[in-house]
Design a protein around this motif. Structure first.
Motif, short mmCIF file in Angstrom:
data_model
loop_
_atom_site.label_atom_id
_atom_site.label_comp_id
_atom_site.label_asym_id
_atom_site.label_seq_id
_atom_site.Cartn_x
_atom_site.Cartn_y
_atom_site.Cartn_z
N VAL A 7 0.85 -1.18 0.00
CA VAL A 7 0.00 0.00 0.00
C VAL A 7 0.89 1.23 0.00
N GLY A 8 0.61 2.17 -0.89
CA GLY A 8 1.43 3.38 -0.96
C GLY A 8 0.59 4.63 -1.02
N HIS A 9 1.16 5.70 -0.47
CA HIS A 9 0.54 7.01 -0.49
C HIS A 9 1.43 7.97 -1.27
N ASP A 10 0.83 8.76 -2.19
CA ASP A 10 1.56 9.83 -2.85
C ASP A 10 2.78 9.24 -3.59
N ARG A 11 4.00 9.69 -3.28
CA ARG A 11 5.17 9.14 -3.97
C ARG A 11 5.28 7.64 -3.76
N GLY A 12 4.98 7.19 -2.55
CA GLY A 12 5.02 5.76 -2.29
C GLY A 12 4.01 4.99 -3.11
N LEU A 50 -3.12 5.40 -2.51
CA LEU A 50 -3.76 6.53 -1.87
C LEU A 50 -3.40 7.83 -2.59
N ASP A 51 -4.39 8.43 -3.23
CA ASP A 51 -4.40 9.83 -3.69
C ASP A 51 -3.43 10.16 -4.81
N VAL A 52 -3.24 9.24 -5.76
CA VAL A 52 -2.52 9.58 -6.98
C VAL A 52 -3.21 8.90 -8.17
N VAL A 53 -2.79 9.31 -9.36
CA VAL A 53 -2.97 8.50 -10.56
C VAL A 53 -1.57 8.15 -11.05
N PRO A 54 -1.43 7.15 -11.91
CA PRO A 54 -0.09 6.78 -12.39
C PRO A 54 0.63 7.97 -13.02
N THR A 55 1.95 7.91 -13.01
CA THR A 55 2.77 9.04 -13.45
C THR A 55 2.39 9.52 -14.84
N LEU A 56 2.28 8.61 -15.79
CA LEU A 56 1.95 8.99 -17.16
C LEU A 56 0.62 9.73 -17.20
N ASP A 57 -0.37 9.22 -16.49
CA ASP A 57 -1.69 9.84 -16.47
C ASP A 57 -1.67 11.17 -15.72
N MET A 58 -0.84 11.26 -14.70
CA MET A 58 -0.74 12.51 -13.93
C MET A 58 -0.38 13.68 -14.85
N TRP A 59 0.63 13.48 -15.69
CA TRP A 59 1.02 14.57 -16.59
C TRP A 59 -0.06 14.84 -17.62
N ASN A 60 -0.79 13.82 -18.00
CA ASN A 60 -1.84 14.01 -19.01
C ASN A 60 -3.05 14.77 -18.50
N ALA A 87 -11.98 5.75 -14.24
CA ALA A 87 -11.70 5.20 -15.57
C ALA A 87 -10.19 5.14 -15.83
N VAL A 88 -9.48 6.17 -15.37
CA VAL A 88 -8.02 6.16 -15.52
C VAL A 88 -7.44 4.92 -14.84
#
Length: 294
Positions: free
Chosen positions: A106-111, A132-142, A256-257
Motif C-alpha cells: 500500500v502506498g501514499h503519494d510518492r510511495g 492513496l491519492d494519486v494517478v499513475p505518473t503517465l496519467d498525472m502529466w496528461n 476510468a483512468v
C-alpha cells in the motif's frame, strides 16, 4: 528524540544496488506481510495510526523510501537512481531480507507511484495493491492542464535540470516543505508539532534526493509507464484506490483512468484531505482490510 511507531522495531535493511533502507517493522509475526510506503514530504511515520491498527493481524513493514527519512540517499545522477522501478526493487529486496517473497503493498503519494511500479514489475510478488491519492505518473502529466495545473507547481519545479530547483528549495526548505503540510492537511491538528518537525527536518536533509525522485517522474518513469501502456500491461492483483475527488477538480474520470490499468479495481473517494492515513486512519485501515480480504 524523533517520534516513532510504538511497539515497532527500527531496522536497517538492504534495498537494491547496495542501498540501505530504514524500516519500522512490527505486528503479528505469523500474520501475512503488508508493506506501507509513505509520501511527500513525509517519512514512514505517516503510517503510525494505520500500522498500529493492522499490527494485530499482520506483519507490518513501513520503510523510508530511498532518498527520504533515515534511508540512504544515493547521489548518482543517472536517471535510474531514483526511477520508481529502482525504488520498487528496493521494496522487494527489503521484504525478501525479512523472509517475505510475497506481500501486500500500500502506498501514499510518492510511495503509491513506487507501489504501482512494483505491481507492474513484480506481479508474482505483490499480492494486493493499495493506492492513496494519486494517478499513475503517465496519467498525472496528461490530466494536468491550464491554470488547474497550478496545484502541481512543484512537479514542474522539480522537473527542471539539476541545480536551480535544489538551490531554491534548500534556501527555503522549511517554508517550501511546510507549505505542503499546511495546504494539504484539512485539519492541521493531525500533524502534531513533533511530527511536523520531524517531516521538516527529514525533508530539509534530503533536498537533492527528493528533487531527483520528482525529476525521475518527468523522465524515466514516464517512459516506463508508456512502455507498459503500449504493451497492454495491467495490474494482475486486486487493487484498491482511495483518493480525493481530483477528477471533479481537474476534469477527468479518475476511476476510468485507474480501471485501464487495474481490471480488479475498488475505487473509493474520501472526504479526508491528502494526508488521509493521518486524518482518517479508521477509514484507511478499513479499506486496507477490505483489500486484503479480496
Amino acid at each position: 528524540m524523533a517520534p516513532t511507531i510504538p511497539g515497532f522495531d527500527h531496522l536497517r535493511l538492504p534495498g537494491a544496488d547496495g542501498v540501505q533502507l530504514t524500516a519500522a517493522v512490527g505486528g503479528n509475526g505469523s500474520g501475512s506481510p503488508v508493506v506501507l510506503l509513505h509520501g511527500f514530504p513525509q517519512t514512514h511515520l505517516m503510517w503510525r495510526h494505520v500500522a498500529e491498527r493492522l499490527a494485530d493481524e499482520h506483519t507490518v513493514i513501513c520503510p523510508d523510501l530511498r532518498g527520504y527519512g533515515a534511508s540512504d540517499k544515493p547521489a548518482g545522477t543517472g536517471p535510474e537512481v531514483y526511477a520508481k522501478r529502482t525504488m520498487a526493487a528496493d521494496v522487494v529486496a527489503l521484504a525478501a531480507a525479512l523472509g517475505h517473497d510475497r506481500f501486500a503493498l500500500v502506498g501514499h503519494d510518492r510511495g503509491a507511484l513506487v507501489a504501482f511500479r512494483a505491481g507492474l514489475d513484480h506481479p508474482d510478488t505483490v499480492t494486493h495493491l493499495g493506492i492513496l491519492d494519486v494517478v499513475p505518473t503517465l496519467d498525472m502529466w496528461n490530466v494536468l492542464h491550464g491554470v488547474s495545473a497550478a496545484v502541481g507547481y512543484h512537479l514542474y519545479l522539480m522537473a527542471q535540470p539539476p541545480g536551480l530547483p535544489e538551490t531554491m528549495i534548500a534556501n527555503s526548505a522549511d517554508a517550501f516543505f511546510g507549505s505542503f503540510l499546511d495546504a494539504w492537511a484539512d485539519d492541521p491538528a493531525v500533524l502534531p508539532p513533533e511530527v511536523r518537525a520531524e517531516y521538516l527536518r527529514a525533508s530539509a536533509a534530503a533536498v537533492a534526493s527528493i528533487v531527483a525522485d520528482y525529476r525521475a517522474s518527468a523522465g524515466v518513469d514516464v517512459r516506463h509507464d508508456q512502455a507498459d501502456l503500449d504493451a497492454g500491461s495491467q495490474l494482475a492483483m486486486p487493487v484498491t484506490v482511495v483518493q480525493q475527488d481530483w477528477g471533479a477538480r481537474l476534469g477527468y474520470d479518475a476511476a476510468a483512468v485507474w480501471r485501464a490499468w487495474a481490471p480488479d479495481l475498488d475505487h473509493r473517494l474520501t472526504g479526508a484531505g491528502h494526508f488521509m492515513a493521518e486524518e482518517a486512519p479508521e477509514e484507511i485501515t478499513s479499506a486496507v482490510r477490505d483489500l486484503l480480504a479480496r
